[in-house]
Design a protein around this motif. Structure first.
Motif, short mmCIF file in Angstrom:
data_model
loop_
_atom_site.label_atom_id
_atom_site.label_comp_id
_atom_site.label_asym_id
_atom_site.label_seq_id
_atom_site.Cartn_x
_atom_site.Cartn_y
_atom_site.Cartn_z
N PRO A 59 33.68 49.26 39.84
CA PRO A 59 34.26 48.61 38.65
C PRO A 59 35.61 47.97 38.89
CG PRO A 59 33.27 50.71 38.06
CD PRO A 59 33.22 50.63 39.55
N ASP A 60 36.47 48.60 39.69
CA ASP A 60 37.81 48.06 39.89
C ASP A 60 37.82 46.86 40.84
OD1 ASP A 60 37.11 49.68 42.06
OD2 ASP A 60 39.21 50.15 42.53
N LYS A 61 36.68 46.54 41.46
CA LYS A 61 36.58 45.38 42.35
C LYS A 61 35.83 44.22 41.71
CE LYS A 61 38.58 47.44 45.84
NZ LYS A 61 39.92 47.00 46.33
N ARG A 62 35.37 44.40 40.49
CA ARG A 62 34.64 43.33 39.80
C ARG A 62 35.56 42.13 39.55
NH1 ARG A 62 32.41 45.07 34.42
NH2 ARG A 62 31.02 43.27 34.63
N LYS A 63 35.03 40.94 39.77
CA LYS A 63 35.81 39.72 39.59
C LYS A 63 35.65 39.18 38.17
CE LYS A 63 37.25 39.47 43.89
NZ LYS A 63 38.67 39.69 44.22
N ASN A 64 36.76 38.69 37.64
CA ASN A 64 36.75 38.00 36.34
C ASN A 64 36.55 36.51 36.64
OD1 ASN A 64 37.34 36.72 33.93
ND2 ASN A 64 39.14 37.98 33.47
N VAL A 65 35.41 36.00 36.20
CA VAL A 65 35.00 34.63 36.52
C VAL A 65 34.92 33.80 35.25
CG1 VAL A 65 33.18 33.21 37.55
CG2 VAL A 65 33.67 35.49 38.48
N ILE A 93 32.70 39.95 35.65
CA ILE A 93 33.16 39.86 34.27
C ILE A 93 33.11 38.38 33.87
CG2 ILE A 93 35.13 40.16 32.71
CD1 ILE A 93 36.11 42.34 34.74
N ASN A 94 32.35 38.07 32.84
CA ASN A 94 32.35 36.71 32.31
C ASN A 94 33.60 36.56 31.47
OD1 ASN A 94 31.95 34.25 31.09
ND2 ASN A 94 29.99 34.76 30.15
N GLY A 95 34.59 35.85 32.01
CA GLY A 95 35.88 35.72 31.33
C GLY A 95 35.79 35.06 29.98
N ILE A 96 34.78 34.24 29.76
CA ILE A 96 34.61 33.58 28.46
C ILE A 96 34.19 34.60 27.41
CG2 ILE A 96 33.38 31.76 27.21
CD1 ILE A 96 32.94 30.34 29.88
N THR A 97 33.23 35.43 27.75
CA THR A 97 32.78 36.48 26.84
C THR A 97 33.87 37.52 26.63
OG1 THR A 97 30.50 36.18 27.54
CG2 THR A 97 31.02 38.25 26.47
#
Length: 338
Positions: free
Chosen positions: A195-201, A227-231
């Motif tokens: 989880p702490d390595k998931r990218k915010n895209v 992570i879908n940064g828009i959502t």
């Protein structure tokens, strides 16, 4: 005399029995021929219209790239009378070699133009014009309306709808099996990302209100474990991503548009509105130069090849472990994509 009479009676009985056997055998053969010769079938489309086919359609027309790609994964290209004009554009399509075999390329067709192509099946996504559908049906053309996919599971439903309309249910299930196998392969890798390595895209799209919750890209992000940064900032599909919301999202990387419509459209000016905007320079993605130009032929793909949309998002976020070739394409048609 009695023996002769007995023999005659036995012979007559045997002859009658043989005649009945032959008649029964003949009736059975006629029934079998009738059953095998009857190739008619019916389907009910997503709006409840029952459509009957005397035989499998051989001249198919669909009114979107997505449905074109699904048909071309089920049957060879000679079954389509025309395809979307962008399917032979290498920026927008992953099946260019197949698309080039189909001479007629289309954009927005009216009922008269569709009639001129003489299709025996027209597949229309639910966003199609209902007036045109009515006109085509009045002209005797079989029209099947299908659901526009908003999730990966919706794509499987769409494949089943199209395969049923084409009389190719078995091939539809084979295609879905290929999807499931590829999904399992991809998600086995993405599941290992902590989880702490998931990218915010964040996807910057020419369709400025695309990418939020409720669209297939958003669902693909979940499979890709990004992570879908828009959502994440509360936007739903159909709501525009403003620059203020973009700053609030502060993504790790930006996916920028590359669409060029066969080289006739220049996206640089559009991209510069973001990349050179002084108010956005403090964002991590711009500051760290994490600007990615993805393969849109996969990123916007909502056919069976949506599995490669997932892989493309993961590749952009996590690197070459998720790489795959430019001509990747799931198919059970037997036609090579080269």
């Amino acid at each position: 005399m009695r023996i002769t009479k007995t023999i005659k009676i036995a012979f007559i009985f045997f002859a009658c029995a043989l005649m009945c056997l032959l008649l029964l055998s003949g009736c059975g053969n006629q029934a079998a021929i009738h059953t095998s010769a009857d190739t008619s079938y019916s389907v009910t489309d997503m709006v409840g219209t029952r459509v009957t086919f005397k035989q499998k359609p051989k001249r198919i027309l669909t009114l979107s790239m997505c449905t074109d790609q699904i048909v071309l994964g089920l049957v060879p290209s000679n079954h389509l009378v025309a395809i979307d004009a962008l399917l032979d554009d290498p920026v927008s399509s992953n099946i260019v070699p197949i698309a080039k075999r189909i001479k007629t390329k289309i954009k927005n067709l009216g009922a008269e133009q569709i009639m001129a192509l003489q299709p025996d099946l027209v597949i229309v996504p639910e966003w199609g014009k209902s007036e045109m559908v009515d006109s085509l049906r009045e002209l005797g053309i079989a029209v099947v309306i299908v659901k526009a996919p908003a999730t990966v599971e919706d794509v499987k439903l769409l494949i089943r709808q199209i395969a049923a309309a084409m009389g190719e249910k078995a091939k539809g299930e084979q295609m879905i099996a290929l999807m499931d196998a590829k999904l399992q392969e991809i998600t086995a890798k993405t599941a290992k990302i902590p989880p702490d390595k998931r990218k915010n895209v964040v996807l910057i799209s020419l369709m400025t209100s695309y990418g939020g919750a409720g669209c297939i890209y958003d669902d693909a992000c979940k499979y890709a474990n990004v992570i879908n940064g828009i959502t994440a900032v509360g936007l739903k599909n159909g709501q525009a991503l403003t620059k203020e919301m973009l700053v609030k999202s502060d993504p790790d990387l930006l996916l920028m548009p590359v669409y060029n419509n066969h080289g006739t459209f220049d996206t640089h000016q559009f991209n510069d509105m973001y990349l050179k905007d002084p108010s956005l320079q403090s964002m991590k993605a711009i500051r760290d130069k994490r600007i990615i130009y993805p393969r849109e032929s996969f990123l916007y793909n909502c056919s069976q090849d949506v599995v490669y949309c997932i892989a493309e998002i993961a590749r952009c976020a996590y690197g070459n472990e998720f790489d795959f070739p430019d001509d990747a394409h799931l198919s059970v048609s037997g036609e090579e994509n080269r």
